[in-house]
Design an enzyme around this catalytic site. Structure first.
Site, PDB file in Angstrom:
ATOM      1  N   GLU A  54      -6.773   9.381   9.504  1.00 30.25           N
ATOM      2  CA  GLU A  54      -5.452   9.281  10.148  1.00 30.25           C
ATOM      3  C   GLU A  54      -5.405  10.104  11.439  1.00 30.25           C
ATOM      4  O   GLU A  54      -4.662   9.789  12.360  1.00 30.25           O
ATOM      5  CB  GLU A  54      -4.347   9.681   9.173  1.00 30.25           C
ATOM      6  CG  GLU A  54      -4.301   8.693   8.014  1.00 30.25           C
ATOM      7  CD  GLU A  54      -2.955   8.522   7.345  1.00 30.25           C
ATOM      8  OE1 GLU A  54      -2.032   9.277   7.683  1.00 30.25           O
ATOM      9  OE2 GLU A  54      -2.858   7.634   6.480  1.00 30.25           O
ATOM     10  N   ASP A 105       0.850  -1.187   0.000  1.00 34.61           N
ATOM     11  CA  ASP A 105       0.000   0.000   0.000  1.00 34.61           C
ATOM     12  C   ASP A 105       0.889   1.242   0.000  1.00 34.61           C
ATOM     13  O   ASP A 105       2.090   1.162   0.271  1.00 34.61           O
ATOM     14  CB  ASP A 105      -0.880  -0.018   1.269  1.00 34.61           C
ATOM     15  CG  ASP A 105      -1.765   1.220   1.381  1.00 34.61           C
ATOM     16  OD1 ASP A 105      -2.411   1.586   0.384  1.00 34.61           O
ATOM     17  OD2 ASP A 105      -1.784   1.848   2.456  1.00 34.61           O
ATOM     18  N   SER A 106       0.268   2.363  -0.269  1.00 32.14           N
ATOM     19  CA  SER A 106       0.998   3.634  -0.226  1.00 32.14           C
ATOM     20  C   SER A 106       1.424   3.994   1.197  1.00 32.14           C
ATOM     21  O   SER A 106       2.279   4.852   1.380  1.00 32.14           O
ATOM     22  CB  SER A 106       0.099   4.738  -0.774  1.00 32.14           C
ATOM     23  OG  SER A 106      -1.111   4.770  -0.031  1.00 32.14           O
ATOM     24  N   CYS A 113     -11.294   3.051  -0.921  1.00 31.44           N
ATOM     25  CA  CYS A 113     -10.022   3.568  -0.404  1.00 31.44           C
ATOM     26  C   CYS A 113      -9.726   2.800   0.883  1.00 31.44           C
ATOM     27  O   CYS A 113     -10.653   2.513   1.653  1.00 31.44           O
ATOM     28  CB  CYS A 113     -10.154   5.066  -0.125  1.00 31.44           C
ATOM     29  SG  CYS A 113      -8.746   5.775   0.738  1.00 31.44           S
ATOM     30  N   CYS A 166      -3.826  -1.097  -2.019  1.00 27.76           N
ATOM     31  CA  CYS A 166      -4.089   0.325  -2.234  1.00 27.76           C
ATOM     32  C   CYS A 166      -4.966   0.514  -3.472  1.00 27.76           C
ATOM     33  O   CYS A 166      -4.598   0.082  -4.574  1.00 27.76           O
ATOM     34  CB  CYS A 166      -2.753   1.034  -2.431  1.00 27.76           C
ATOM     35  SG  CYS A 166      -2.905   2.782  -2.773  1.00 27.76           S
ATOM     36  N   HIS A 205      -8.715   3.610   3.637  1.00 21.46           N
ATOM     37  CA  HIS A 205      -9.059   4.246   4.908  1.00 21.46           C
ATOM     38  C   HIS A 205     -10.555   4.202   5.239  1.00 21.46           C
ATOM     39  O   HIS A 205     -10.933   4.353   6.394  1.00 21.46           O
ATOM     40  CB  HIS A 205      -8.615   5.712   4.885  1.00 21.46           C
ATOM     41  CG  HIS A 205      -7.129   5.886   4.949  1.00 21.46           C
ATOM     42  ND1 HIS A 205      -6.273   5.288   4.049  1.00 21.46           N
ATOM     43  CD2 HIS A 205      -6.344   6.574   5.814  1.00 21.46           C
ATOM     44  CE1 HIS A 205      -5.021   5.623   4.361  1.00 21.46           C
ATOM     45  NE2 HIS A 205      -5.043   6.400   5.421  1.00 21.46           N
TER      46      HIS A 205
HETATM   47  N1  DGL Z   1      -4.096   3.816   0.070  1.00 23.10           N
HETATM   48  C1  DGL Z   1      -4.756   4.867  -0.676  1.00 23.10           C
HETATM   49  C2  DGL Z   1      -5.969   4.269  -1.409  1.00 23.10           C
HETATM   50  O1  DGL Z   1      -6.507   3.250  -1.047  1.00 23.10           O
HETATM   51  C3  DGL Z   1      -5.178   6.019   0.216  1.00 23.10           C
HETATM   52  C4  DGL Z   1      -4.012   6.845   0.743  1.00 23.10           C
HETATM   53  C5  DGL Z   1      -3.247   7.543  -0.352  1.00 23.10           C
HETATM   54  O2  DGL Z   1      -3.760   8.505  -0.966  1.00 23.10           O
HETATM   55  O3  DGL Z   1      -2.115   7.119  -0.619  1.00 23.10           O
HETATM   56  O4  DGL Z   1      -6.400   4.837  -2.378  1.00 23.10           O
END
Ligand code: DGL
Length: 270
Positions: free
Chosen positions: A157, A14-15, A189, A77, A191
């Site tokens: 977050e 993931d990012s 997403c 991600c 989150h």
């Molecule tokens: N992990 C990213 C997503 O699911 C969200 C956080 C980011 O913008 O890197 O799109």
């Protein structure tokens, strides 16, 4: 194939920290599987970056996971899945590659009765149109209404999961989606699963698709059909690599993972 081979880990990436929602779902669905996680915490967020940059970062992550001898990869991600899934698959060769977008699109198609699906995601994911493409590839007549919600990642977050500011923000973002009378909403997403209770209140009578859970289910099916399931009855091994350990990482990470975050290591890819 010997079971020895099957105890290689699943690579999840993931990012940043958000992909831990997918790790959590994988731990629950596949408790015997070893997992190596990579979160690019030094370069997060990806959701506002260009395709070229995300592709470059993704290639570095995949290279790292291949060095860890993973047996399958899970793109946790949504933003990476939206713009760089093909790059990942090319690099991964024959190993199964699962991603949150395909899993979420399929689950939404199974859930909708009216053929009207809403998608909320980062700006890059929405601009890529990846969810609509994945849904239309299977059902051209399904209507997809998408909304970018860039403020939700920082709010999650911050831990404002049940906060008035988050509620008002969700209300505003959901307006165009609700006015189209969708019956299913994809939380597109990493989150957003943490906001499920709040979103459920703001979008009553709408089925919420949590792609973390559906991705874990897809991974289980893929490992089963590739005969890659680990059957060793040992406690699973989890290793977490991140490119930076920012302030409050432990707290935020544990919120996503739903348990304590151990075996955390720094790995600089750039
Ligand atoms: N992990 C990213 C997503 O699911 C969200 C956080 C980011 O913008 O890197 O799109």
């Amino acid at each position: 194939m010997s079971n020895n081979h099957n105890d290689r880990p699943i690579g999840v990436f993931d990012s940043g920290v958000g992909g831990l929602t997918v790790v959590r779902a994988l731990m629950e669905r596949l408790p015997l599987e070893n997992i190596v996680y990579f979160g690019d915490t030094a370069r997060v967020p990806y959701g506002v970056k260009s395709r070229t940059t995300i592709e470059t970062y993704t290639q570095q992550i995949v290279q790292f996971l291949l060095q860890q001898d993973v047996k399958a990869m899970v793109i946790a991600c949504n933003t990476i899945a939206a713009v760089a899934a093909d790059k990942v698959k090319n690099m991964a060769g024959n190993m199964p590659v699962l991603d949150v977008i395909n899993a979420g699109a399929n689950a939404a198609l199974n859930a909708t009765k009216t053929g009207k699906i809403g998608v909320i995601a980062t700006s890059t994911t929405v601009n890529s149109n990846a969810y609509a493409r994945a849904i239309h590839a299977q059902s051209a007549q399904t209507r997809v209404v998408s909304q970018a919600c860039p403020l939700l990642v920082p709010l999650v977050e911050e831990g404002w999961l049940d906060h008035e500011v988050t509620r008002l923000t969700c209300k505003e973002y959901l307006k165009p989606i609700l006015s189209e009378h969708v019956d299913t909403l994809v939380l597109g997403c990493t989150h957003y699963p943490l906001l499920k209770p709040l979103i459920a209140e703001e979008a009553p009578n709408i089925t919420l698709v949590d792609s973390a859970i559906t991705t874990a289910e897809d991974t289980a099916q893929a490992l089963l059909s590739a005969r890659l399931l680990n059957t060793e009855q040992k406690e699973a091994d989890y290793r977490f690599f991140v490119s930076d350990i920012p302030l409050r990482f432990q707290t935020i990470g544990e919120r996503f993972l739903g348990r304590s975050l151990e075996q955390l290591e720094m790995m600089n890819l750039g």
